[in-house]
Design a protein around this motif. Structure first.
Motif, PDB file in Angstrom:
ATOM      1  N   UNK A   7      -8.694 -16.771  -5.056  1.00 32.75           N
ATOM      2  CA  UNK A   7      -8.063 -18.155  -4.531  1.00 32.75           C
ATOM      3  C   UNK A   7      -6.873 -17.973  -3.805  1.00 32.75           C
ATOM      4  N   UNK A   8      -6.330 -16.770  -3.373  1.00 32.85           N
ATOM      5  CA  UNK A   8      -5.206 -16.910  -2.428  1.00 32.85           C
ATOM      6  C   UNK A   8      -5.735 -17.140  -0.872  1.00 32.85           C
ATOM      7  N   UNK A   9      -4.839 -17.799  -0.247  1.00 31.20           N
ATOM      8  CA  UNK A   9      -5.382 -18.317   0.935  1.00 31.20           C
ATOM      9  C   UNK A   9      -5.435 -17.269   2.299  1.00 31.20           C
ATOM     10  N   UNK A  10      -4.208 -16.528   1.858  1.00 33.40           N
ATOM     11  CA  UNK A  10      -4.149 -15.303   2.835  1.00 33.40           C
ATOM     12  C   UNK A  10      -3.609 -13.951   2.136  1.00 33.40           C
ATOM     13  N   UNK A  11      -4.100 -12.795   2.490  1.00 35.74           N
ATOM     14  CA  UNK A  11      -3.720 -11.692   1.995  1.00 35.74           C
ATOM     15  C   UNK A  11      -3.663 -10.612   2.728  1.00 35.74           C
ATOM     16  N   UNK A  12      -2.413  -9.970   2.674  1.00 36.01           N
ATOM     17  CA  UNK A  12      -2.001  -8.905   3.564  1.00 36.01           C
ATOM     18  C   UNK A  12      -1.771  -7.677   2.640  1.00 36.01           C
ATOM     19  N   UNK A  13      -2.217  -6.430   3.204  1.00 38.55           N
ATOM     20  CA  UNK A  13      -1.798  -5.165   2.913  1.00 38.55           C
ATOM     21  C   UNK A  13      -0.523  -4.798   3.475  1.00 38.55           C
ATOM     22  N   UNK A  14       0.422  -4.535   2.940  1.00 39.21           N
ATOM     23  CA  UNK A  14       1.808  -4.269   3.607  1.00 39.21           C
ATOM     24  C   UNK A  14       2.063  -2.711   3.401  1.00 39.21           C
ATOM     25  N   UNK A  25     -11.666  -9.039   6.256  1.00 39.48           N
ATOM     26  CA  UNK A  25     -10.995 -10.257   5.557  1.00 39.48           C
ATOM     27  C   UNK A  25      -9.462 -10.000   5.129  1.00 39.48           C
ATOM     28  N   UNK A  26      -9.008  -8.882   5.130  1.00 39.58           N
ATOM     29  CA  UNK A  26      -7.554  -8.782   4.781  1.00 39.58           C
ATOM     30  C   UNK A  26      -6.798  -8.428   5.994  1.00 39.58           C
ATOM     31  N   UNK A  27      -5.565  -8.751   6.034  1.00 41.62           N
ATOM     32  CA  UNK A  27      -4.537  -8.617   6.955  1.00 41.62           C
ATOM     33  C   UNK A  27      -3.719  -7.263   6.839  1.00 41.62           C
ATOM     34  N   UNK A  40       0.774  -1.138  -0.031  1.00 42.26           N
ATOM     35  CA  UNK A  40      -0.170   0.059  -0.088  1.00 42.26           C
ATOM     36  C   UNK A  40       0.959   1.113  -0.090  1.00 42.26           C
ATOM     37  N   UNK A  41       0.249   2.298  -0.418  1.00 47.86           N
ATOM     38  CA  UNK A  41       1.170   3.678  -0.532  1.00 47.86           C
ATOM     39  C   UNK A  41       0.230   4.837  -0.358  1.00 47.86           C
ATOM     40  N   UNK A  42       0.380   5.769  -1.047  1.00 48.69           N
ATOM     41  CA  UNK A  42      -0.240   6.989  -1.028  1.00 48.69           C
ATOM     42  C   UNK A  42      -1.879   6.779  -1.270  1.00 48.69           C
ATOM     43  N   UNK A  43      -2.195   6.053  -2.128  1.00 47.80           N
ATOM     44  CA  UNK A  43      -3.825   5.800  -2.084  1.00 47.80           C
ATOM     45  C   UNK A  43      -4.055   4.323  -1.596  1.00 47.80           C
ATOM     46  N   UNK A  44      -4.577   4.059  -0.744  1.00 48.04           N
ATOM     47  CA  UNK A  44      -4.761   2.826  -0.045  1.00 48.04           C
ATOM     48  C   UNK A  44      -5.813   2.255  -0.725  1.00 48.04           C
ATOM     49  N   UNK A  45      -6.819   2.956  -1.488  1.00 48.43           N
ATOM     50  CA  UNK A  45      -7.767   2.374  -2.084  1.00 48.43           C
ATOM     51  C   UNK A  45      -7.447   1.257  -3.208  1.00 48.43           C
ATOM     52  N   UNK A  46      -6.363   1.800  -4.152  1.00 43.64           N
ATOM     53  CA  UNK A  46      -5.962   1.053  -5.154  1.00 43.64           C
ATOM     54  C   UNK A  46      -5.264  -0.303  -4.614  1.00 43.64           C
ATOM     55  N   UNK A  47      -4.722  -0.452  -3.561  1.00 40.35           N
ATOM     56  CA  UNK A  47      -4.172  -1.620  -3.144  1.00 40.35           C
ATOM     57  C   UNK A  47      -5.130  -2.374  -2.526  1.00 40.35           C
ATOM     58  N   UNK A  48      -6.123  -1.841  -2.020  1.00 39.39           N
ATOM     59  CA  UNK A  48      -7.101  -2.373  -1.279  1.00 39.39           C
ATOM     60  C   UNK A  48      -7.910  -3.229  -2.320  1.00 39.39           C
ATOM     61  N   UNK A  49      -8.190  -2.705  -3.358  1.00 36.61           N
ATOM     62  CA  UNK A  49      -8.937  -3.270  -4.684  1.00 36.61           C
ATOM     63  C   UNK A  49      -8.238  -4.679  -5.119  1.00 36.61           C
ATOM     64  N   UNK A  50      -6.980  -4.366  -5.265  1.00 35.41           N
ATOM     65  CA  UNK A  50      -6.101  -5.483  -5.698  1.00 35.41           C
ATOM     66  C   UNK A  50      -6.179  -6.603  -4.967  1.00 35.41           C
ATOM     67  N   UNK A  51      -5.987  -6.400  -3.308  1.00 33.18           N
ATOM     68  CA  UNK A  51      -5.850  -7.200  -2.441  1.00 33.18           C
ATOM     69  C   UNK A  51      -7.160  -7.979  -2.462  1.00 33.18           C
ATOM     70  N   UNK A  52      -8.550  -7.104  -2.291  1.00 34.22           N
ATOM     71  CA  UNK A  52      -9.768  -7.717  -2.599  1.00 34.22           C
ATOM     72  C   UNK A  52      -9.906  -8.872  -3.778  1.00 34.22           C
ATOM     73  N   UNK A  53      -9.504  -8.545  -5.037  1.00 31.91           N
ATOM     74  CA  UNK A  53      -9.447  -9.498  -6.053  1.00 31.91           C
ATOM     75  C   UNK A  53      -8.524 -10.652  -5.765  1.00 31.91           C
ATOM     76  N   UNK A  54      -7.499 -10.472  -5.067  1.00 29.43           N
ATOM     77  CA  UNK A  54      -6.601 -11.759  -5.006  1.00 29.43           C
ATOM     78  C   UNK A  54      -7.108 -12.629  -3.980  1.00 29.43           C
ATOM     79  N   UNK A  55      -7.805 -12.129  -2.918  1.00 26.39           N
ATOM     80  CA  UNK A  55      -8.558 -12.998  -1.807  1.00 26.39           C
ATOM     81  C   UNK A  55      -9.668 -13.682  -2.781  1.00 26.39           C
ATOM     82  N   UNK A  56     -10.502 -13.060  -3.509  1.00 25.12           N
ATOM     83  CA  UNK A  56     -11.482 -13.743  -4.160  1.00 25.12           C
ATOM     84  C   UNK A  56     -11.191 -14.414  -5.345  1.00 25.12           C
TER      85      UNK A  56
END
Length: 529
Positions: free
Chosen positions: A284-291, A300-302, A266-282
């Motif tokens: 098939x990824x077993x665990x998804x973390x926003x760093x 649902x995201x760590x 994640x960086x200046x715009x959290x929304x972009x990384x959060x969208x990508x993380x939600x896509x990853x979780x949906x």
């Protein structure tokens, strides 16, 4: 996958030599395919015509024009009025021969100077207009006669006239770049359908062609497509749904750790990384973390300030910002941990850190091992920045779009363990093939304009990261992520209101058995029998 060729004139020559097909036989098959397309639309359902339905054919001077004359002869057998506008005087031997045959069958001829008057006088009767001016070997700029004919034919759009192009729409060159008129605007024959001869052409995969070539049908010229294409190695491939390798879970004795840990920076715009993380979780990824953040509002995201232990794949760049204070730290981690596969996107391409990461990971040793653990997902403007920051030179966005095929090959030759997803109306995927000792290029034409929305690219990055986390190699991850991203957009009825979260929900319920896009016209149709 279907084979795509830059220039099929060599294939034509080899088909004549290998299968003893004469030029006349091949042209008759081409005209038959055009006739089938014409007759499907020759009689307008409204019965609007004053006299008889009219078929207007715009003929050039070479063999594309000869196809038009042969078509005119064949269509004249039906209860139709057929007129050939000789945009340029016939010059090739086949054009001269086919013109004489059409003339003997009573086909009407007019010259370019009479075209506007003819269209105005016959406007209610013209049901189909066929572009047979210039073919595969088109060189730009366009002859002024063709430019004038294209502009005249544009008047037919207001009367619901079905427009067909023979082989490729006039105005597209070998790479799909467009000619321009005197104002500098693109000058291309915009049609409802292109009947292309023998095999798919590279020019039909361009972003310019997406809006102008319509439905594309491949017609055989006397032999099957497999025979026709067997004599030469293709220049690229067209992706089909059969290339999908969805992350279907077959192991029952498994847990969340079995399916990888995707980490999205994640960086200046959290929304972009959060969208990508939600896509990853949906996906098939077993665990998804926003760093890079201490807490995440989505349960649902760590969240973690640093890369967590057990990171399976990383995606970075979405909303990162070009002056992120931790950029060098992140880049250093990715260089040191070469075994962690990556998806790189967006802001990262605008920074010098991109070269540090790629140079640190794309070593000769890695290339020799066959590792392609890095997926890059730029759009044309970002690819321009990527090329500049990696030392390839300065290219503006227009040049990137025009030369994307050669630029993608140049990039993947230098960075041989990267897979490039170059986004656009038709997506280009490129990677270095050790087997072929060359760059392989694939095109994904299945996306729609509904994807032209902020956040759609972030979804794609998340999908690719999820697949890498689950053990996919970079090329299979790129292909599957790109295809499911595009095909899911085709199932959305509205062309303007698709949001990233709605797209993710469509992907999460993606059913390949029900995604043949029969509810919309596919950009590439089946081969003629």
């Amino acid at each position: 996958m279907k084979k795509i060729y830059h220039d099929t004139r060599v294939l034509d020559k080899k088909a004549r030599e290998t299968y003893q097909l004469t030029e006349d036989i091949m042209m008759e098959n081409a005209a038959a395919a055009l006739e089938k397309a014409v007759m499907a639309h020759a009689f307008h359902p409204s019965g609007r015509y004053i006299s008889r339905p009219c078929i207007l054919i715009l003929a050039g001077s070479g063999n594309n024009g000869a196809d038009g004359y042969a078509l005119a002869r064949r269509v004249s057998q039906h209860d139709l009025s057929v007129t050939v506008c000789q945009v340029m005087e016939p010059k090739s031997p086949m054009a001269l021969l086919q013109m004489e045959r059409a003339k003997n069958c009573g086909v009407t001829f007019i010259d370019l100077y009479s075209l506007d008057e003819y269209i105005e006088g016959k406007s209610f009767d013209i049901t189909v207009c066929v572009d047979c001016m210039l073919g595969t070997g088109t060189r730009l700029p366009l002859p002024p006669e063709c430019e004038a004919a294209i502009n005249s034919a544009a008047a037919l759009d207001s009367i619901d006239c079905y427009k067909i192009s023979c082989d490729v729409p006039t105005g597209l060159d070998l790479l799909g770049n467009a000619g321009t008129d005197y104002t500098g605007k693109p000058c291309v024959f915009e049609c409802n359908e292109t009947v292309t001869m023998g095999s798919l052409k590279l020019s039909l995969t361009s972003d310019m062609a997406k809006d102008r070539a319509g439905k594309i049908t491949v017609a055989n010229l006397g032999v099957s497509s497999s025979c026709y294409c067997s004599t030469q190695k293709p220049d690229a491939f067209l992706l089909e749904e059969s290339e999908l390798k969805l992350p279907v879970r077959t192991r029952q004795n498994s847990n969340k750790g079995t399916y990888g840990h995707a980490v999205l920076v994640s960086g200046e715009k959290l929304g972009a990384a959060r969208i990508a993380a939600t896509a990853a979780l949906n996906f098939g990824s077993g665990l998804v973390t926003l760093c890079g953040i201490e807490d995440c509002p989505d349960p649902s995201l760590m969240a973690s300030m640093d890369f967590p232990a057990g990171t399976s794949a990383v995606a970075m760049g979405m909303g990162l910002g070009v002056e992120n204070p931790r950029l060098d730290e992140y880049a250093g981690f990715l260089v040191e941990n070469k075994d962690i596969p990556l998806v790189l996107d967006a802001d990262l391409f605008k920074t010098k850190a991109i070269k540090k990461i790629l140079d640190g990971r794309c070593t000769e040793e890695a290339a020799m091992s066959g590792s392609r653990a890095c997926v890059l997902t730029p759009h044309p403007k970002e690819f321009s920045a990527l090329l500049a920051n990696c030392g390839f030179g300065e290219y503006d966005t227009r040049r990137v779009i025009a030369d994307r095929f050669s630029l993608a090959k140049e990039f993947c030759t230098a960075y041989r363990n990267c897979t490039l997803i170059l986004k656009g109306a038709t997506v280009l995927i490129a990677y270095w093939s050790r087997k072929d000792n060359d760059v392989q290029v694939m095109f994904n034409p299945w996306g729609t304009a509904a994807l032209a929305k902020a956040g759609s690219g972030d979804v794609l990055s998340g999908l690719a990261c999820a697949l890498l986390a689950q053990g996919y190699d970079a090329t299979n991850a790129a292909v599957t992520a790109s295809l499911v991203h595009a095909l899911s957009s085709r199932k959305f009825e509205s062309s303007w209101s698709l949001t990233p979260m709605e797209l993710i929900s469509r992907i999460a319920s993606f059913n390949p058995a029900k995604s043949k896009s029969s509810d919309q016209v596919a950009p590439f149709n089946s081969e003629e029998p």
